[in-house]
Design an enzyme around this catalytic site. Structure first.
Site, mmCIF file in Angstrom:
data_model
loop_
_atom_site.group_PDB
_atom_site.id
_atom_site.type_symbol
_atom_site.label_atom_id
_atom_site.label_comp_id
_atom_site.label_asym_id
_atom_site.label_seq_id
_atom_site.Cartn_x
_atom_site.Cartn_y
_atom_site.Cartn_z
ATOM 1 N N SER A 30 -29.657 -34.687 -122.002
ATOM 2 C CA SER A 30 -30.339 -33.400 -122.185
ATOM 3 C C SER A 30 -30.354 -32.549 -120.916
ATOM 4 O O SER A 30 -30.203 -31.324 -120.983
ATOM 5 C CB SER A 30 -31.774 -33.640 -122.668
ATOM 6 N N THR A 31 -30.518 -33.169 -119.758
ATOM 7 C CA THR A 31 -30.525 -32.397 -118.510
ATOM 8 C C THR A 31 -29.141 -31.847 -118.209
ATOM 9 O O THR A 31 -28.993 -30.717 -117.735
ATOM 10 C CB THR A 31 -31.048 -33.247 -117.338
ATOM 11 N N ASP A 81 -24.725 -35.789 -113.034
ATOM 12 C CA ASP A 81 -25.232 -36.439 -114.246
ATOM 13 C C ASP A 81 -26.721 -36.696 -114.090
ATOM 14 O O ASP A 81 -27.268 -36.656 -112.979
ATOM 15 C CB ASP A 81 -24.476 -37.756 -114.477
ATOM 16 N N GLY A 82 -27.369 -37.004 -115.193
ATOM 17 C CA GLY A 82 -28.770 -37.358 -115.184
ATOM 18 C C GLY A 82 -28.954 -38.866 -115.085
ATOM 19 O O GLY A 82 -28.021 -39.614 -114.787
ATOM 20 N N ALA A 83 -30.173 -39.327 -115.345
ATOM 21 C CA ALA A 83 -30.479 -40.762 -115.342
ATOM 22 C C ALA A 83 -31.752 -40.990 -116.126
ATOM 23 O O ALA A 83 -32.561 -40.079 -116.323
ATOM 24 C CB ALA A 83 -30.640 -41.280 -113.911
ATOM 25 N N GLY A 96 -29.148 -44.026 -121.943
ATOM 26 C CA GLY A 96 -30.017 -43.670 -123.060
ATOM 27 C C GLY A 96 -29.297 -42.843 -124.117
ATOM 28 O O GLY A 96 -29.666 -42.862 -125.282
ATOM 29 N N GLY A 97 -28.250 -42.157 -123.666
ATOM 30 C CA GLY A 97 -27.448 -41.368 -124.598
ATOM 31 C C GLY A 97 -26.195 -42.069 -125.060
ATOM 32 O O GLY A 97 -25.343 -41.458 -125.722
ATOM 33 N N GLU A 103 -19.452 -42.684 -118.334
ATOM 34 C CA GLU A 103 -20.144 -42.202 -117.138
ATOM 35 C C GLU A 103 -19.779 -43.063 -115.928
ATOM 36 O O GLU A 103 -19.542 -42.542 -114.834
ATOM 37 C CB GLU A 103 -21.656 -42.223 -117.367
ATOM 38 N N LYS A 121 -38.589 -39.447 -113.908
ATOM 39 C CA LYS A 121 -37.549 -40.478 -113.900
ATOM 40 C C LYS A 121 -37.555 -41.313 -112.615
ATOM 41 O O LYS A 121 -36.813 -42.293 -112.513
ATOM 42 C CB LYS A 121 -36.170 -39.833 -114.091
#
Length: 220
Positions: A30-31, A81-83, A96-97, A103, A121
């Site tokens: 989402s981020t 990327d997010g985490a 989570g995705g 990744e 996070k």
């Protein structure tokens, strides 16, 4: 300030890390979707991108970014990327995705990994968020048995088939004090495609959003 607003804030801050005239690595979640949206809104030039998921590819192409095959590009400068969790040593849980394998491939190709998250996070010790493990379907139960011997409680993620045609076991109940060792151990289990621990190659820079603005953590 809502979590959605925090994500937008950190996504916008990440724009300044986009390399000029070079390939950009883009993760998922989402981020990251907020980050892609900000690229489009601010008309930031991106020469080309490598993508960690089909959804990311579609979002990039929708704003006119050329997405290239990682097999047809050299190692590149920056991956963003997010985490799901980040500890003080820049180790992360991701997946989570359900895009953890792609990744991790893109992370391995990047000179620098920039992680974008909101403050929720950040954790002292990884493991409250269930650890994703991507598995080949025929090995699912044997992998689950092995994960239980490591102290985890693996649960099959329902209605989830990854872009690679595999399944996800979410491992609950772990208190991960040595992320590098656990990453290596789980990756050695036959049937595991990869584990969502990013510790052998963790983040180089963490941007995290707070009500006071975006903070920056860098490796020494």
């Amino acid at each position: 300030m809502t979590q959605d607003e925090l994500k937008t804030m950190v996504a916008k801050a990440a724009l300044e890390y986009i390399p000029q005239n070079a390939v950009l690595g883009v993760g998922s979640g989402s981020t990251v979707m907020k980050f892609i949206e900000q690229i489009g809104i601010n008309k930031v030039a991106v020469k080309a991108a490598v993508s960690s998921s089909n959804k990311t590819t579609a979002a990039l192409e929708a704003i006119g970014v050329n997405v290239v095959d990682p097999n047809k590009t050299e190692p590149y400068e920056v991956y963003i990327d997010g985490a799901d969790e980040v500890d003080p040593n820049f180790n992360m849980i991701k997946g989570g995705g359900a895009c953890l394998t792609r990744e991790k491939i893109l992370t391995s190709m990047a000179q620098k990994f920039i992680c974008i998250v909101d403050k929720s996070k950040l954790v002292e010790t990884l493991g409250k968020f269930p650890l994703p493990v991507e598995v080949i379907p025929m090995a699912r139960e044997q992998v689950a048995r092995t994960l239980r011997t490591l102290g985890g409680d693996p649960v099959l993620r329902k209605d989830c088939i990854t872009d690679n045609g595999c399944e996800i076991l979410d491992v609950h109940g772990l208190h991960i004090t040595d992320p590098v060792a656990l990453e290596q151990k789980i990756n050695q289990i036959p049937g595991v495609v990869t584990v969502g621990l990013f510790a052998t190659k963790g983040a180089d820079i963490v941007l995290y959003a707070t009500e006071e603005g975006v903070k920056v953590l860098k490796r020494n």
